[in-house]
Structure formats: structure tokens, C-alpha cells
Design an enzyme around this catalytic site. Structure first.
Site, PDB file in Angstrom:
ATOM      1  N   TYR A 144     -13.127  -4.123  10.160  1.00 43.56           N
ATOM      2  CA  TYR A 144     -11.890  -3.624  10.093  1.00 43.56           C
ATOM      3  C   TYR A 144     -11.197  -3.233  11.399  1.00 43.56           C
ATOM      4  O   TYR A 144     -10.067  -3.076  11.891  1.00 43.56           O
ATOM      5  CB  TYR A 144     -11.938  -1.471   9.836  1.00 43.56           C
ATOM      6  CG  TYR A 144     -10.858  -1.249   9.693  1.00 43.56           C
ATOM      7  CD1 TYR A 144      -9.818  -0.999   8.291  1.00 43.56           C
ATOM      8  CD2 TYR A 144     -10.845  -0.492  10.740  1.00 43.56           C
ATOM      9  CE1 TYR A 144      -8.425  -0.470   8.800  1.00 43.56           C
ATOM     10  CE2 TYR A 144      -9.859   0.928  10.938  1.00 43.56           C
ATOM     11  CZ  TYR A 144      -9.034   0.038   9.886  1.00 43.56           C
ATOM     12  OH  TYR A 144      -7.836   0.882   9.494  1.00 43.56           O
TER      13      TYR A 144
ATOM     14  N   ASN B 278       1.346  -1.854   5.577  1.00 42.08           N
ATOM     15  CA  ASN B 278       0.865  -0.910   5.586  1.00 42.08           C
ATOM     16  C   ASN B 278      -0.383  -0.793   4.881  1.00 42.08           C
ATOM     17  O   ASN B 278      -1.412  -0.205   5.550  1.00 42.08           O
ATOM     18  CB  ASN B 278       1.557   0.286   5.021  1.00 42.08           C
ATOM     19  CG  ASN B 278       1.018   1.457   5.005  1.00 42.08           C
ATOM     20  OD1 ASN B 278       0.322   2.463   5.737  1.00 42.08           O
ATOM     21  ND2 ASN B 278       0.413   1.604   3.373  1.00 42.08           N
TER      22      ASN B 278
ATOM     23  N   ASP C 245      -2.673  -6.523  -6.511  1.00 47.02           N
ATOM     24  CA  ASP C 245      -3.591  -6.870  -6.071  1.00 47.02           C
ATOM     25  C   ASP C 245      -3.654  -8.143  -4.688  1.00 47.02           C
ATOM     26  O   ASP C 245      -3.434  -8.854  -4.621  1.00 47.02           O
ATOM     27  CB  ASP C 245      -4.752  -7.095  -7.103  1.00 47.02           C
ATOM     28  CG  ASP C 245      -6.247  -7.185  -6.106  1.00 47.02           C
ATOM     29  OD1 ASP C 245      -6.450  -7.457  -5.197  1.00 47.02           O
ATOM     30  OD2 ASP C 245      -7.127  -7.311  -7.150  1.00 47.02           O
TER      31      ASP C 245
ATOM     32  N   ALA D  54     -10.259  -6.944  12.087  1.00 46.62           N
ATOM     33  CA  ALA D  54      -8.861  -7.314  11.483  1.00 46.62           C
ATOM     34  C   ALA D  54      -7.729  -6.651  12.338  1.00 46.62           C
ATOM     35  O   ALA D  54      -6.442  -7.279  12.265  1.00 46.62           O
ATOM     36  CB  ALA D  54      -8.996  -7.222   9.855  1.00 46.62           C
ATOM     37  N   LYS D  55      -7.853  -5.386  11.835  1.00 41.63           N
ATOM     38  CA  LYS D  55      -6.908  -4.217  13.455  1.00 41.63           C
ATOM     39  C   LYS D  55      -6.472  -4.872  14.682  1.00 41.63           C
ATOM     40  O   LYS D  55      -5.365  -4.782  14.604  1.00 41.63           O
ATOM     41  CB  LYS D  55      -7.607  -3.167  13.366  1.00 41.63           C
ATOM     42  CG  LYS D  55      -7.701  -2.165  12.208  1.00 41.63           C
ATOM     43  CD  LYS D  55      -5.785  -2.465  11.178  1.00 41.63           C
ATOM     44  CE  LYS D  55      -5.609  -1.836   9.698  1.00 41.63           C
ATOM     45  NZ  LYS D  55      -3.871  -1.743   9.049  1.00 41.63           N
TER      46      LYS D  55
ATOM     47  N   SER E  40      -0.458   5.290  -1.592  1.00 42.40           N
ATOM     48  CA  SER E  40      -0.887   6.578  -1.059  1.00 42.40           C
ATOM     49  C   SER E  40      -1.127   6.994   0.210  1.00 42.40           C
ATOM     50  O   SER E  40      -0.846   6.160   1.365  1.00 42.40           O
ATOM     51  CB  SER E  40      -2.596   6.128  -2.187  1.00 42.40           C
ATOM     52  OG  SER E  40      -3.396   5.355  -1.198  1.00 42.40           O
TER      53      SER E  40
ATOM     54  N   GLY F 266       1.047  -1.397  -0.227  1.00 43.28           N
ATOM     55  CA  GLY F 266       0.099   0.080   0.045  1.00 43.28           C
ATOM     56  C   GLY F 266       0.584   1.220   0.213  1.00 43.28           C
ATOM     57  O   GLY F 266       0.319   2.497   0.786  1.00 43.28           O
ATOM     58  N   GLY F 267       2.316   0.945  -0.425  1.00 45.94           N
ATOM     59  CA  GLY F 267       2.461   2.206  -0.431  1.00 45.94           C
ATOM     60  C   GLY F 267       3.045   3.185  -1.305  1.00 45.94           C
ATOM     61  O   GLY F 267       4.064   4.234  -1.771  1.00 45.94           O
TER      62      GLY F 267
END
Length: 255
Positions: free
Chosen positions: A162, A97, A70, A165-166, A22, A19-20
Site C-alpha cells: 500500500y 479517491n 470494480d 502504491a501511495k 463510503s 470510491g465515492g
């Protein structure tokens, strides 16, 4: 603003960031590039990611390797890791990330939505770690940094899949720290507060909500994506060589 601190041991280190392209991830990519690391980053959004790579090459003379992937496709994730290793050498810093903080109600969650949410927010963290492990062990050790969130710690109720998951990210972090410690691999987590990314500002931030949130922080300034860079560089570096199984909360003192 990026931190001015230089970690000499990060120069030429092989770093992989998911996820680098944005938000927080783009700041992390720039932060490691500025340290002189060999950086590869994974993102699904091609155009902004390519633009970021161009921008960083022009600014630092050090181009990150962009891998359009993806993360829900685990075979594609494994191929991306292999490409990063072929280009930059064995990954010795992995930053998990990537995330998707879509708001949702309990009533609206289907089995398919639950699986989709965790296929972005939790599952790839484990399988990215699994993919880099052989090279990291052969290299003699490394640092894995998993991004979690304070959202589950403050009982935030509008994104239950979410937050589950976190919370799981911290369990994964602590369990793998115990497993991988003998291989000199450190595993830690960073829990950001409400970070003012462009996505947050476009979808959920209002003048009033930001005022209320910052008012509850000890530090009375909005948390920015660049504020995640210093903690991440520290955890990646030899300065944190005896720090593992920990969660670093970076929220301006909200908690």
C-alpha cells in the site's frame, strides 16, 4: 461538518469520484453535491452507495449518479467514465479517491497479492485519468485530484504494498502535471493523515492508539472524513487555477 465555503464555479461542473460511496469518498460526494455540481461516483458496494444517493437527493435535491464498478476491471472503468460523460457532460473534475489499506507483512506478500493491491491503489488512478482526458481536453481544461497518504511519509511498516502504491501516486501526479499543464489540466494530490472513517474505527482504532496519534498532531482533534472536503473543493475550483504538481497534506499537523 462540511465546509460552509461556496465555490460558484463548481456549480454544474461534471465531477467523477472513485470510491465515492463510503468513508472519505462519501464525504467528497456530498461536498460536491452541496456545491451544485453534477456528480457521478464509482463504488463496488452497491447497497450503501444507493442509500447514499437517495440520502443526498433528499437532502439537496441533487442526486449523484452511482456507477457500480470494480476498478480492477479496466474495461468496466472505461464504461463507467463513458456513462458519467453521457449523463453529466465531459468530466472536468476527477477525484481518484478509491483505496484499500489492508494490513500485511512483507513475508505474506505474494506476487498475486502485490498485483491485487496495486490494481486498486495505483493502477486505476492512471487509467481513470486516461479515460477522462479526451473530454477534459476538449472542454478546455480541468482538475485532477489524486488521493495519496502520509503512511509512506511516516515509515508506517505494516502495509508495504500500500505505501509503495501511495508513494507512486505522488510520482504519477507530478509527472502528469508536467504532461497535461499545456492543456490547462491541473494535477494535484491530497495526503490525508489518519482519518476516522467507519472502516478505520472498526478495524484498527483503539482509544489508546487514537490518543497517541492525536497527541502527535499540532491540532488536538481527530481528523474526520469531512475534513478532506474543503481541500478537495479548493483544488477542484478556479481558486487554485495556478496550483499544480503539489501534494496537500491534511493530517492535523502530524508531520
Amino acid at each position: 461538518m462540511l465546509p460552509s465555503t461556496v465555490f460558484p464555479d463548481l456549480k454544474d461542473r461534471s465531477v467523477l469520484i472513485t470510491g465515492g460511496g463510503s468513508g472519505i469518498g462519501a464525504s467528497l460526494t456530498e461536498g460536491f453535491i452541496a456545491q451544485g455540481a453534477r456528480v457521478a461516483f464509482i463504488d463496488i458496494a452497491a447497497e450503501p452507495s444507493k442509500a447514499l444517493a437517495d440520502q443526498l437527493e433528499q437532502k439537496y435535491g441533487n442526486r449523484p449518479l452511482y456507477l457500480e464498478t470494480d476498478l480492477r476491471d479496466l474495461d468496466a472503468l472505461r464504461k463507467a467514465v463513458a456513462t458519467a460523460e453521457a449523463e453529466n457532460g465531459a468530466v472536468t473534475v476527477l477525484v481518484n479517491n478509491a483505496a484499500w489499506d489492508d494490513r500485511h507483512t512483507v513475508e505474506d506478500v505474494t506476487e498475486e497479492y502485490w498485483n491485487l493491491n496495486h490494481s486498486i491503489n495505483l493502477r486505476p488512478q492512471f487509467f481513470a485519468i486516461q479515460a477522462v482526458l479526451p473530454g477534459m481536453k476538449k472542454a478546455g481544461g480541468g482538475s485532477i485530484i489524486n488521493f495519496t497518504s502520509i503512511s509512506f511519509m511516516i515509515n508506517q511498516g505494516d502495509l508495504p504494498a500500500y505505501t509503495a502504491a501511495k508513494a507512486g501516486v505522488i510520482g504519477l501526479t507530478k509527472g502528469l502535471a508536467g504532461t497535461l499543464g499545456p492543456d490547462k489540466i491541473r494535477v494535484n494530490a491530497i495526503a490525508p493523515g489518519w482519518v476516522m472513517t467507519e472502516r478505520q474505527k472498526a478495524l484498527w482504532v483503539t482509544e489508546e492508539s487514537l490518543k497517541v496519534h492525536v497527541g502527535k498532531q499540532c491540532l488536538k482533534e481527530a481528523v474526520l472524513p469531512d475534513d478532506m472536503v474543503g481541500p478537495c473543493l479548493f483544488l477542484a475550483s478556479d481558486a487554485a487555477r495556478m496550483l499544480t504538481a503539489q501534494t496537500m497534506i491534511v493530517d492535523g499537523g502530524y508531520l
